[in-house]
Write a protein that holds these residues in place. Sequence first.
Motif, PDB file in Angstrom:
ATOM      1  N   ALA A  55     -37.371  21.043 -25.952  1.00 11.56           N
ATOM      2  CA  ALA A  55     -36.834  20.057 -24.636  1.00 11.56           C
ATOM      3  C   ALA A  55     -35.475  19.774 -25.060  1.00 11.56           C
ATOM      4  O   ALA A  55     -35.062  20.067 -26.211  1.00 11.56           O
ATOM      5  N   CYS A  56     -34.888  18.903 -24.278  1.00  9.80           N
ATOM      6  CA  CYS A  56     -33.491  18.243 -24.548  1.00  9.80           C
ATOM      7  C   CYS A  56     -33.490  16.809 -23.876  1.00  9.80           C
ATOM      8  O   CYS A  56     -33.992  16.445 -22.908  1.00  9.80           O
ATOM      9  N   ARG A  57     -32.609  15.981 -24.426  1.00  6.88           N
ATOM     10  CA  ARG A  57     -32.233  14.746 -23.556  1.00  6.88           C
ATOM     11  C   ARG A  57     -30.776  15.291 -22.996  1.00  6.88           C
ATOM     12  O   ARG A  57     -29.931  15.766 -23.421  1.00  6.88           O
ATOM     13  N   TYR A  58     -30.685  14.627 -21.831  1.00  6.31           N
ATOM     14  CA  TYR A  58     -29.343  14.863 -21.228  1.00  6.31           C
ATOM     15  C   TYR A  58     -29.126  13.576 -20.465  1.00  6.31           C
ATOM     16  O   TYR A  58     -29.987  12.756 -20.043  1.00  6.31           O
ATOM     17  N   ARG A  59     -27.965  13.709 -19.675  1.00  2.00           N
ATOM     18  CA  ARG A  59     -27.524  12.480 -19.068  1.00  2.00           C
ATOM     19  C   ARG A  59     -26.741  13.254 -17.665  1.00  2.00           C
ATOM     20  O   ARG A  59     -26.038  14.216 -17.860  1.00  2.00           O
ATOM     21  N   MET A  60     -27.175  12.706 -16.465  1.00  2.00           N
ATOM     22  CA  MET A  60     -26.347  13.252 -15.332  1.00  2.00           C
ATOM     23  C   MET A  60     -25.194  12.501 -14.959  1.00  2.00           C
ATOM     24  O   MET A  60     -25.275  11.155 -14.891  1.00  2.00           O
ATOM     25  N   GLY A  64     -22.186  15.564 -10.889  1.00  2.00           N
ATOM     26  CA  GLY A  64     -23.507  16.309 -11.059  1.00  2.00           C
ATOM     27  C   GLY A  64     -23.536  17.278 -12.260  1.00  2.00           C
ATOM     28  O   GLY A  64     -24.718  17.864 -12.416  1.00  2.00           O
ATOM     29  N   SER A  65     -22.786  17.064 -13.445  1.00  2.00           N
ATOM     30  CA  SER A  65     -22.882  17.896 -14.443  1.00  2.00           C
ATOM     31  C   SER A  65     -24.040  17.153 -15.218  1.00  2.00           C
ATOM     32  O   SER A  65     -24.190  16.070 -15.260  1.00  2.00           O
ATOM     33  N   ILE A 179     -25.921  26.282 -23.327  1.00  2.00           N
ATOM     34  CA  ILE A 179     -25.251  26.109 -24.802  1.00  2.00           C
ATOM     35  C   ILE A 179     -23.665  25.448 -24.044  1.00  2.00           C
ATOM     36  O   ILE A 179     -23.274  24.695 -24.840  1.00  2.00           O
ATOM     37  N   SER A 180     -23.231  25.840 -22.949  1.00  2.00           N
ATOM     38  CA  SER A 180     -21.996  25.223 -22.526  1.00  2.00           C
ATOM     39  C   SER A 180     -22.437  23.743 -22.147  1.00  2.00           C
ATOM     40  O   SER A 180     -21.325  22.881 -22.630  1.00  2.00           O
ATOM     41  N   ASP A 181     -23.530  23.335 -21.766  1.00  2.00           N
ATOM     42  CA  ASP A 181     -23.799  21.901 -21.701  1.00  2.00           C
ATOM     43  C   ASP A 181     -24.033  21.010 -22.877  1.00  2.00           C
ATOM     44  O   ASP A 181     -23.845  19.858 -23.003  1.00  2.00           O
ATOM     45  N   VAL A 182     -24.462  21.836 -24.114  1.00  2.00           N
ATOM     46  CA  VAL A 182     -24.310  21.131 -25.224  1.00  2.00           C
ATOM     47  C   VAL A 182     -23.149  21.197 -25.972  1.00  2.00           C
ATOM     48  O   VAL A 182     -22.678  19.919 -26.417  1.00  2.00           O
TER      49      VAL A 182
END
Length: 234
Positions: A55-60, A64-65, A179-182
Motif C-alpha cells: 500500500a502507499c500513503r499519498y497526497r492529492m 490533480g497529481s 515510481i514517477s509519483d514516488v
Amino acid sequence: MYLFHNFKSRNDLCPEDKRIFSSHVGPVREVKKGSHLAREGDRLECLHLIEDGWACRYRMLRDGSEPITSLLLPGDISDNGQGLHNRLEFSIRAITPLRFTTIDSTSAERLFERPRILRLFRASGHISHSMALNWIINVSARNAEGRIANLLCECYARSHAAGLTYRGRYFFPLTQTEISDVLGLSSVHVSRSIGKIKRKGLIENCDNKQIQIKNWHGLAALGDFKHAHLEIAP
C-alpha cells in the motif's frame, strides 16, 4: 515497519506478549487494488497492520497529481507516528490486492502497556521517520538513476528483513507511473533510467512482478544506499 511481519515467530517477545498482541488485533480483512484504507482528513480511528501486499500513503495536490509519500510493505503499520484520533495528512491506498488487520485505540493502549511491544511500535515510528528523511535526500540530491537505485535497494532491504526475498529476488509491483509519483520523475525518465540500470547488469525483471538484483554492491553504490535508517538501536 517490517518489524511486525511474522509477529508470532519473534524471539524478542515472551509468550504472554504474543498472546496479548493476538487478542487485541482484529480479524484479517482483504481489499482490492486501488481501494482506500483511509483518506486525507479522516480521523485515525485505528492502526492498519499490513499482512500481505503493498500500500502507499499519498497526497492529492491541486493540479490533480498524487505524489506518493511512503510505501507500506508486509509488517508495516499505517500510523506513521501521527497518532490515533488525529486527522490524517495523507490518504492510504492499496497498490496491490491487500490483506491487513486493524488495532483500535483501546487495544493500542493495552498493547502499549507491554514494554517489549511498545518498543516495536516506537522502533517502527523511528524507522518510518528515518526513511522519510532518506526520501527527501533521494529526491533532492540524486540523479534519476541514483533515485531509482536507492528505492530498489530500500524495498529489497525491507523485504529481506521480513523474510520475503529469495536469492536476490523480491516482489516489486510498482508501475513506472507509481515510481514517477514516488521519485518526482516523468514516466519517460523512469523508463530510460531503469533501462540504463539494467544495461549495467545491476538488475533484471522476473516473472510475477519480481525483480532480481544481480549486483547488490553496484546498485547500492549507484543509489548511495545505507542500511542505517532501517536498523533498530540496541
